[in-house]
Scaffold this active site. Structure first.
Site, PDB file in Angstrom:
ATOM      1  N   GLY A 181       0.824  -1.210   0.000  1.00 42.77           N
ATOM      2  CA  GLY A 181       0.000   0.000   0.000  1.00 42.77           C
ATOM      3  C   GLY A 181       0.852   1.251   0.000  1.00 42.77           C
ATOM      4  O   GLY A 181       0.555   2.236  -0.663  1.00 42.77           O
ATOM      5  N   TRP A 197       2.442   1.624  -3.437  1.00 41.42           N
ATOM      6  CA  TRP A 197       1.444   2.077  -4.421  1.00 41.42           C
ATOM      7  C   TRP A 197       1.477   3.590  -4.562  1.00 41.42           C
ATOM      8  O   TRP A 197       1.250   4.145  -5.620  1.00 41.42           O
ATOM      9  CB  TRP A 197       0.056   1.608  -3.981  1.00 41.42           C
ATOM     10  CG  TRP A 197      -1.081   2.105  -4.829  1.00 41.42           C
ATOM     11  CD1 TRP A 197      -1.613   1.476  -5.912  1.00 41.42           C
ATOM     12  CD2 TRP A 197      -1.840   3.310  -4.645  1.00 41.42           C
ATOM     13  NE1 TRP A 197      -2.661   2.215  -6.443  1.00 41.42           N
ATOM     14  CE2 TRP A 197      -2.810   3.358  -5.669  1.00 41.42           C
ATOM     15  CE3 TRP A 197      -1.794   4.364  -3.731  1.00 41.42           C
ATOM     16  CZ2 TRP A 197      -3.728   4.404  -5.785  1.00 41.42           C
ATOM     17  CZ3 TRP A 197      -2.696   5.404  -3.858  1.00 41.42           C
ATOM     18  CH2 TRP A 197      -3.655   5.410  -4.879  1.00 41.42           C
ATOM     19  N   HIS A 198       1.789   4.275  -3.446  1.00 41.06           N
ATOM     20  CA  HIS A 198       1.760   5.736  -3.462  1.00 41.06           C
ATOM     21  C   HIS A 198       2.874   6.344  -4.288  1.00 41.06           C
ATOM     22  O   HIS A 198       2.725   7.441  -4.804  1.00 41.06           O
ATOM     23  CB  HIS A 198       1.830   6.297  -2.040  1.00 41.06           C
ATOM     24  CG  HIS A 198       0.526   6.225  -1.333  1.00 41.06           C
ATOM     25  ND1 HIS A 198       0.100   5.095  -0.672  1.00 41.06           N
ATOM     26  CD2 HIS A 198      -0.468   7.137  -1.191  1.00 41.06           C
ATOM     27  CE1 HIS A 198      -1.106   5.322  -0.158  1.00 41.06           C
ATOM     28  NE2 HIS A 198      -1.473   6.547  -0.461  1.00 41.06           N
ATOM     29  N   GLY A 199       3.969   5.650  -4.380  1.00 48.60           N
ATOM     30  CA  GLY A 199       5.046   6.252  -5.154  1.00 48.60           C
ATOM     31  C   GLY A 199       6.271   5.371  -5.219  1.00 48.60           C
ATOM     32  O   GLY A 199       6.496   4.531  -4.355  1.00 48.60           O
ATOM     33  N   PHE A 214       0.477  10.122  -7.925  1.00 45.32           N
ATOM     34  CA  PHE A 214       0.392   8.684  -7.712  1.00 45.32           C
ATOM     35  C   PHE A 214      -0.403   8.023  -8.853  1.00 45.32           C
ATOM     36  O   PHE A 214      -0.533   6.834  -8.880  1.00 45.32           O
ATOM     37  CB  PHE A 214      -0.258   8.388  -6.365  1.00 45.32           C
ATOM     38  CG  PHE A 214       0.359   9.177  -5.236  1.00 45.32           C
ATOM     39  CD1 PHE A 214      -0.428   9.761  -4.271  1.00 45.32           C
ATOM     40  CD2 PHE A 214       1.731   9.367  -5.164  1.00 45.32           C
ATOM     41  CE1 PHE A 214       0.136  10.504  -3.233  1.00 45.32           C
ATOM     42  CE2 PHE A 214       2.310  10.120  -4.139  1.00 45.32           C
ATOM     43  CZ  PHE A 214       1.507  10.685  -3.180  1.00 45.32           C
TER      44      PHE A 214
END
Lengths: 380, 484
Positions: free
Chosen positions: B324, B327-329, B484
């Site tokens: 998770g 996923w953001h960066g 993102f």
């Protein structure tokens, strides 16, 4: 939440949309000036004196006394002590106002001429020095940050009757900085509301009526405001704090970089600043206002860094204007003033202002009396 | 074009509304087609030729889900599902993580004394790729699980995949929810329109007034310098960033939900007052809800969830939070952020089961709840440091300062460093904090506003629009979640 819970029908919805639109338009076109004007005028939102011009001229127009206004750059701002000159003047009921602006030059200052004429001064002193007579090529011209600061500010405070022939002298990119309708002018205030609200909160937190610093301007239409229009705030003299060899060192370091700049290579004619000066002088002449062109000296050692004839454009400009227009001239640039009369290489300090006051006031008195005085420079 | 540009409100939205309500009056298929077309136009203006990737993702999942639905053989279904995941995750990995992987390999090579030989590709991150790949994958997975039947036609499915309000930064919508929304013709309803406009205006106010003003503080604090040792300043910076990212992201969601509401389409809420959360678990029920439920349904539960014992549950939890975060960066600080949240969730799970804590909550419920809230928020804002600051030379002193190591505490010195507009910004922070903390009592302000009588609503919307113009800073900050 489900919007099914919301009551309402289309007519009510359009009614509320209409209300919202009216409220938004009203606020955006009126509230901005209401919110930002005080902080604009007192030097909070836009540091310094840049916002005072139009309010200042409105104030002068209500002044019953005879008025003498000085315009130009920070050199005029630092040279002219209007209070001293008002006291020195032997012409009764005369006041001297100083509208010199930091960084100013004729191309920028010309936009205020209609407002200046409307304030009905008796005499206008226009500073013309080497720094007033430079120009630029028009190809690939882009508006400088200074123009982007001064022109929108002027435009916001200008009413329709204060536009004039100066507009045609502007570069196209500078014309775009001016707002053409009163709606646009009102909306422009909105660019300053955030900083104005921030300043209001700060004042509320600290419970201070005014922020006192070099950039602050007194509340308009007060005694302090009247004093400020005559004698702006000045920083303590830099040259008084150092000795002669340090002054020499500072000039040795700074002057070689500056001697090739436009401000030390004045042209004799044909520049955008010349066109602006010619507009200013002719407009004032047409309005029956006496014009005095004033040359203010630089530090005596500055000329040692210049080539012979480098400033001939200055002399030629003075000569041209004296023969072409109805102007009086006080050319003090070639006089040698004392080092201790200077704040820095090209601005006077309090001693210099005192001397300026003593030398210039009698000349202005003669002009006020309708005479044609001749200024004889004290050349060593 | 995005939600803060004039073109969206002056051209795009009105034209789309006119097309859907007038040109395609009561014709459901034409309405869906026009929504699809406008969504691709929106994406084109947002990301140019990357619209092809959206089309690829859509075509892959459309075909794969139909193939899955047309067979009863589990092994065949699994192969098709795998294909969908490989392609979608492959797209994501290539455009988002490839350069990160290369740079990490090069760094590791350097550390062991070698010389890096692989050049980064310099790929530009396509806007919204993290959102639409997850969205289309969720559809394929749900079809695989037999949760619902596939969409009737490609246009409807493509509209679901590309629906412009939520395409770029969510919320991630479940296919069955959207399918229901477009199953009947869209008609102009004053209540949904009013709701939509309320959310759009208040969303813009949150973004342009609060988030962008607070951003000026954040940007001035997290730069190199001795000031990073000032705990008071770092706490303020963390608080400011937490408010910035919440207002920025929730504003986007509000505008997305509001824009969809104009068409009578409901999108799910993505936030529920996260800063009143009293535990890390509570926080994740309130923050980016559509992502956390996606991770729960498609990662945590398939990894076993809490069904296979505590040890496996904790592993599943940590993997979910690490991914998770990633996923953001494409940066190690996001992985660290995910790790910290995983750790917080694990610690919370462990502590909440201890007798001592249970007794504390029984004997001193209010004190316990308050303490739980305080500790949770302290840790949440600590993790925001990690989220915001990628540069280790800035992050490490900031983290140390936050927890009181090698630091000093000087609110006055910190205050003097803040940029112009600090009085207004600080007041906005106080107003936000006050309103947010009260939201558990009085409910959401935006819903109250939507319910108000027409005159009050009209005046409030007008004042809100004027307030946006008066209070916004001179430069608008790009939406954070666009990255993102």
């Amino acid at each position: 939440m489900d919007w099914e819970e919301l009551e309402g029908d289309l007519p009510n919805f359009f009614y509320s949309l209409f209300i919202g639109l009216i409220v938004a338009l009203f606020c955006l076109s009126n509230a901005g000036q209401f919110i930002a004007e005080d902080e604009m005028l007192n030097g909070t939102v836009v540091p310094g004196r840049f916002s005072i011009t139009y309010e200042g001229y409105k104030y002068i127009s209500n002044d019953d006394s005879r008025t003498v206004v000085g315009i130009g750059s920070s050199i005029m701002q630092y040279a002219m002590d209007g209070k001293c000159m008002s006291e020195q003047s032997e012409v009764e009921n005369t006041k001297f106002y100083n509208f010199g602006m930091s960084g100013g030059y004729p191309y920028v200052e010309m936009v205020q001429i209609p407002a200046l004429i409307k304030s009905e001064p008796d005499v206008v002193m226009i500073e013309i020095g080497p720094n007033s007579l430079w120009g630029w090529g028009s190809n690939n011209y882009s508006a400088s940050d200074y123009h982007k600061l001064r022109f929108p500010l002027s435009s916001m405070q200008m009413t329709h009757d204060l536009t004039g022939g100066w507009y045609d002298l502007l570069e196209q990119k500078d014309k775009e900085l001016f707002l053409n309708t009163s709606m646009q002018r009102n909306l422009q205030w909105n660019d300053y509301t955030r900083d104005a609200i921030d300043a209001k909160i700060k004042n509320w937190v600290y419970d201070i009526a005014e922020i006192e610093n070099y950039n602050s301007v007194p509340k308009i239409n007060t005694k302090q405001w009247d004093d400020y229009l005559q004698l702006p705030k000045h920083l303590p003299s830099k040259y008084d704090a150092i000795n002669e060899s340090q002054i020499r060192e500072e000039l040795d370091e700074s002057m070689p970089k500056k001697i090739n700049n436009g401000v030390y290579n004045p042209k004799s004619n044909g520049t955008q600043n010349h066109a602006a000066l010619e507009y200013m002088i002719s407009s004032l002449n047409d309005a029956g206002i006496e014009v005095v062109i004033v040359g203010i000296p630089h530090h005596p050692w500055v000329r040692e860094y210049l080539e012979p004839g480098q400033l001939d454009g200055l002399n030629e400009t003075y000569s041209n204007y004296s023969s072409t227009f109805n102007v009086h001239q006080i050319q003090m640039y070639w006089e040698t003033w004392n080092s201790n009369e200077f704040y820095n290489r090209n601005h006077l300090d309090s001693d210099g202002r005192e001397r300026f006051c003593q030398q210039v006031t009698p000349f202005i008195d003669e002009v006020l009396l309708g005479n044609e005085p001749l200024y004889v420079a004290e050349i060593e | 074009m995005d939600f803060t540009t004039l073109e969206y409100y002056s051209h795009f939205l009105p034209i789309t509304l006119l097309a859907v309500f007038l040109l395609a009056y009561r014709n459901k298929n034409m309405q869906v087609s026009l929504l699809l077309l406008s969504s691709y136009v929106f994406f084109w203006f947002a990301s140019g030729w990357h619209v092809i990737l959206l089309l690829i993702s859509t075509l892959v999942d459309w075909n794969v889900s139909n193939k899955i639905n047309s067979t009863d053989e589990i092994s065949t279904k699994k192969r098709w599902l795998t294909l969908s995941m490989v392609i979608n995750l492959g797209l994501l990995a290539t455009f988002k993580y490839l350069d990160f992987i290369i740079e990490s390999l090069n760094w590791a090579t350097l550390k062991i004394g070698g010389s890096p030989s692989i050049e980064a590709m310099g790929l530009i991150l396509p806007v919204g790729i993290s959102f639409y790949t997850f969205q289309t994958m969720s559809y394929t997975i749900d079809i695989y699980r037999g949760k619902y039947k596939p969409y009737d036609n490609f246009i409807s499915f493509a509209c679901y995949a590309a629906f412009f309000p939520q395409l770029v930064a969510g919320p991630i919508v479940r296919a069955d929810h959207f399918k229901e929304q477009i199953s009947k013709p869209i008609s102009l309803q004053s209540n949904s329109f009013r709701f939509g406009i309320t959310l759009i205006v208040l969303g813009l106010a949150k973004k342009l007034i609060i988030a962008d003003n607070v951003a000026t503080h954040v940007d001035s604090i997290f730069i190199e310098g001795e000031h990073l040792k000032n705990t008071a300043l770092i706490w303020w910076g963390s608080l400011a960033f937490g408010i910035q990212i919440y207002c920025d992201f929730s504003a986007y969601t509000d505008i997305a939900i509001g824009s969809a509401a104009l068409f009578g389409i409901r999108l799910p809420e993505n936030f529920d007052s996260p800063y009143i959360a009293r535990s890390p678990q509570d926080f994740w029920r309130r923050w980016h809800i559509s992502l956390s439920t996606w991770l729960r349904d498609y990662l945590y539960i398939p990894l076993g969830g809490s069904r296979n014992g505590t040890r496996k549950m904790l592993i599943a939890l940590m993997i979910t939070m690490l991914l998770g975060g990633l996923w953001h960066g494409a940066s190690w600080n996001f992985v660290l952020w995910g790790f910290l949240h995983g750790l917080l969730l694990i610690i919370h799970k462990y502590l909440s089961k201890t007798k001592y804590v249970e007794q504390l909550f029984t004997k001193l419920p209010r004190v316990s709840l308050f303490t739980g809230w305080l500790i949770t928020q302290f840790m949440i804002f600590f993790t925001w440091l990690v989220f915001r600051v990628e540069d280790l030379d800035i992050l490490i002193p900031s983290m140390k300062s936050f927890i009181g190591i090698d630091n000093y505490f000087s609110p006055h010195a910190g205050w003097n460093l803040l940029p112009q507009g600090k009085y207004l910004t600080s007041l906005l922070v106080v107003i936000f904090a006050f309103g947010h903390l009260l939201s558990w009592k009085i409910g959401k302000f935006k819903h109250w506003m939507a319910r108000s009588n027409p005159l009050v609503w009209g005046i409030s919307m007008g004042l809100a629009i004027a307030g946006i113009i008066f209070l916004r800073p001179s430069t608008t900050v790009e939406f954070i979640y666009f990255r993102f």
